[in-house]
Design a protein around this motif. Sequence first.
Motif, PDB file in Angstrom:
ATOM      1  N   MET A   9       7.409   1.096 -18.897  1.00 43.34           N
ATOM      2  CA  MET A   9       6.360   2.115 -18.855  1.00 43.34           C
ATOM      3  C   MET A   9       6.901   3.358 -18.169  1.00 43.34           C
ATOM      4  O   MET A   9       7.484   3.269 -17.084  1.00 43.34           O
ATOM      5  N   ASP A  10       6.724   4.514 -18.768  1.00 40.85           N
ATOM      6  CA  ASP A  10       7.220   5.769 -18.208  1.00 40.85           C
ATOM      7  C   ASP A  10       6.261   6.331 -17.154  1.00 40.85           C
ATOM      8  O   ASP A  10       5.068   6.044 -17.156  1.00 40.85           O
ATOM      9  N   LYS A  11       6.797   7.142 -16.245  1.00 43.92           N
ATOM     10  CA  LYS A  11       6.012   7.885 -15.263  1.00 43.92           C
ATOM     11  C   LYS A  11       5.070   6.974 -14.472  1.00 43.92           C
ATOM     12  O   LYS A  11       3.844   7.082 -14.542  1.00 43.92           O
ATOM     13  N   TRP A  68      -9.224  11.123 -20.843  1.00 46.51           N
ATOM     14  CA  TRP A  68      -7.975  10.933 -20.103  1.00 46.51           C
ATOM     15  C   TRP A  68      -7.587   9.468 -20.165  1.00 46.51           C
ATOM     16  O   TRP A  68      -8.452   8.579 -20.260  1.00 46.51           O
ATOM     17  N   CYS A  69      -6.288   9.183 -20.113  1.00 45.58           N
ATOM     18  CA  CYS A  69      -5.784   7.822 -20.259  1.00 45.58           C
ATOM     19  C   CYS A  69      -4.808   7.494 -19.140  1.00 45.58           C
ATOM     20  O   CYS A  69      -4.093   8.375 -18.650  1.00 45.58           O
ATOM     21  N   VAL A  70      -4.791   6.219 -18.735  1.00 46.60           N
ATOM     22  CA  VAL A  70      -3.830   5.716 -17.756  1.00 46.60           C
ATOM     23  C   VAL A  70      -3.292   4.389 -18.290  1.00 46.60           C
ATOM     24  O   VAL A  70      -4.055   3.481 -18.609  1.00 46.60           O
ATOM     25  N   ASP A  71      -1.968   4.270 -18.395  1.00 44.89           N
ATOM     26  CA  ASP A  71      -1.345   3.029 -18.844  1.00 44.89           C
ATOM     27  C   ASP A  71      -1.180   2.073 -17.675  1.00 44.89           C
ATOM     28  O   ASP A  71      -0.835   2.493 -16.557  1.00 44.89           O
ATOM     29  N   VAL A  72      -1.411   0.777 -17.927  1.00 49.80           N
ATOM     30  CA  VAL A  72      -1.253  -0.251 -16.905  1.00 49.80           C
ATOM     31  C   VAL A  72      -0.418  -1.389 -17.476  1.00 49.80           C
ATOM     32  O   VAL A  72      -0.413  -1.635 -18.684  1.00 49.80           O
ATOM     33  N   GLN A  73       0.285  -2.090 -16.589  1.00 47.28           N
ATOM     34  CA  GLN A  73       1.151  -3.175 -17.040  1.00 47.28           C
ATOM     35  C   GLN A  73       1.340  -4.165 -15.900  1.00 47.28           C
ATOM     36  O   GLN A  73       1.454  -3.776 -14.737  1.00 47.28           O
ATOM     37  N   THR A 124       2.442  -6.596 -21.985  1.00 46.28           N
ATOM     38  CA  THR A 124       2.040  -5.490 -22.836  1.00 46.28           C
ATOM     39  C   THR A 124       1.406  -4.385 -22.002  1.00 46.28           C
ATOM     40  O   THR A 124       0.823  -4.643 -20.947  1.00 46.28           O
ATOM     41  N   VAL A 125       1.523  -3.167 -22.477  1.00 49.81           N
ATOM     42  CA  VAL A 125       0.935  -2.020 -21.785  1.00 49.81           C
ATOM     43  C   VAL A 125      -0.473  -1.817 -22.310  1.00 49.81           C
ATOM     44  O   VAL A 125      -0.678  -1.627 -23.514  1.00 49.81           O
ATOM     45  N   ASP A 126      -1.467  -1.909 -21.427  1.00 46.37           N
ATOM     46  CA  ASP A 126      -2.853  -1.628 -21.781  1.00 46.37           C
ATOM     47  C   ASP A 126      -3.187  -0.203 -21.361  1.00 46.37           C
ATOM     48  O   ASP A 126      -2.564   0.347 -20.451  1.00 46.37           O
TER      49      ASP A 126
END
Length: 234
Positions: free
Chosen positions: A1-3, A38-43, A52-54
């Motif tokens: 996951m980036d950033k 707005w979105c935030v990736d979590v893993q 998997t990245v949600d």
Amino acid sequence: MDKILGERKLVFKPSDGSPAQTVVARFGHPVPGSDGTWCVDVQVEKGGKAGTVDRAHGLDQAQALSHAFLILDAQIEAMTDRGSIELSGGDGPVEQASAEEAAAWRIVPRIASEDGSKFSNELMLAKVDVLGERELTLKRKDGGEEKVVVRLGHPYLSRGHWRAPCEIVGPKGAVQRRFGTGEDSIQALTHLLYLVPILLDGVAEEGEFRTREGAIGHWFPRILIEERPDKAAK
């Protein structure tokens, strides 16, 4: 996951006696979505294997982060059915006697009304009756259409807490199974209805929902979850 914006390291001890595994929960920076949200990736990484990245969604950066914390908290919560979780380097187990005390590993405090909505990958609707079902059509951005079915299950008691399950089938045959939790069945259902629009917001990135009657949107209400008042001052 980036950033990566933040992460928490934990230790998962399986109940079957197999070796302990390192668990790392990560969340990213809020980024603008394609639909104005707005979105935030979590893993969650377990045993060196990245999961998997949600993607959590919100109307602004703060709401997206709040939803990301809920997802991470719930994903780790689901592991407690198959063992115990501790903070990396900590001594205490994750389960505590008092439901009012936050477990040390949690991404967000476990205050019943604020963050009782939990996610899980359990096959929940296989062991409960379907309470209600809604069939939606996802009109994709490329002009195609796909059916999406949302099923809600009857609340049931598990490990001392009430759980209200849901199942979202589609698009492309994908299945999401999650649940809301609570101190009673009504609270579990309230938390489930809080979660369902968040889950559908992720699916809606691929297009626009229509109900069976042709109305725009998925028509699940936005539930306001109020924080439980603090204890009276002594």
